[in-house]
Design a protein around this motif. Sequence first.
Motif, mmCIF file in Angstrom:
data_model
loop_
_atom_site.group_PDB
_atom_site.id
_atom_site.type_symbol
_atom_site.label_atom_id
_atom_site.label_comp_id
_atom_site.label_asym_id
_atom_site.label_seq_id
_atom_site.Cartn_x
_atom_site.Cartn_y
_atom_site.Cartn_z
ATOM 1 N N PHE A 141 0.829 -1.208 0.000
ATOM 2 C CA PHE A 141 0.000 0.000 0.000
ATOM 3 C C PHE A 141 0.868 1.264 0.000
ATOM 4 C CE2 PHE A 141 -2.381 3.262 2.414
ATOM 5 C CZ PHE A 141 -3.436 3.422 1.525
ATOM 6 N N LEU A 142 1.892 1.293 0.855
ATOM 7 C CA LEU A 142 2.775 2.454 0.906
ATOM 8 C C LEU A 142 3.585 2.591 -0.376
ATOM 9 C CD1 LEU A 142 4.059 2.156 4.593
ATOM 10 C CD2 LEU A 142 2.295 3.691 3.694
ATOM 11 N N PHE A 143 4.013 1.473 -0.937
ATOM 12 C CA PHE A 143 4.754 1.492 -2.201
ATOM 13 C C PHE A 143 3.884 2.048 -3.323
ATOM 14 C CE2 PHE A 143 6.297 -0.418 -6.141
ATOM 15 C CZ PHE A 143 7.660 -0.196 -6.053
ATOM 16 N N SER A 144 2.608 1.681 -3.311
ATOM 17 C CA SER A 144 1.687 2.178 -4.326
ATOM 18 C C SER A 144 1.532 3.695 -4.240
ATOM 19 C CB SER A 144 0.321 1.497 -4.172
ATOM 20 O OG SER A 144 -0.622 2.040 -5.072
ATOM 21 N N LEU A 145 1.499 4.224 -3.016
ATOM 22 C CA LEU A 145 1.354 5.668 -2.841
ATOM 23 C C LEU A 145 2.609 6.425 -3.238
ATOM 24 C CD1 LEU A 145 -0.520 5.820 0.607
ATOM 25 C CD2 LEU A 145 -1.499 6.088 -1.679
#
Length: 253
Positions: A141-145
Amino acid sequence: MAKQSRGLIAYHVGVTALTLGSVLNVGLLFLKQGNYAVEMAIANGLLAIFAMDYLVRLIITKNRKIFLIQSAFDLLGIIPLHPVFAFFRLARLVRLIRFHHLFWRLGISGKWTKAYHRFIYQTGFIYLFSISVAIIVLSAFLFSLTEKQSLADSLWWAITTATTVGYGDETPHTAFGKIIASFLMVGGIGFIGLLTSTITDFIADRASQSATAQEMQQQTDITALLTKIDTLTGKVDQLQNQLDRLEKSTPKK
């Protein structure tokens, strides 16, 4: 009480139908069968239903700690990163089967059900698995952001990174992305290593117990055989003594 029981059974039947329907819908998505937009709408609708069901059960439960442990797969089943997480909802069916003692009613309950419970809970597998998945999902999720990637691609990156496969098709380019990758490499690989070790230790322990049980059975059989031999030897000795006495008592011609 009867109405409550019938209501509970109806609720469980509904959960079973929705679970199987969600898994079937995800299968159609992967096979690219039917209307993709409609299937995604169905997947999102079912996700909302299962999320509400999870929250309601969490609110009304008396022991939230036990609930969180036993419903770890339910929580994974409502992660909105990718439709594939719907497969975790199948664990709910396993608990419903155990709740209604269906295996016992069908006469197929036995050692494997006990082994399943021991593997999932007593070895700590459920905790390690939940933590590992949580680390992967949060990192994705953080990588996607930070990297402006889709959730599906980010999840793929997190899985390949945590399992040390590292195909290199998805890589971090920003400073925050590299920091996230560093934490995933350290935390994810550590917990996945523990998870793998738990599985191998359980298999090795089961094999050792099986070998020990076989040796004990063989020893028991040998002891029983020796006992029978001793009994038979005693009877032969008694017969021989009787023959000797008979010969002595018989007058010679």
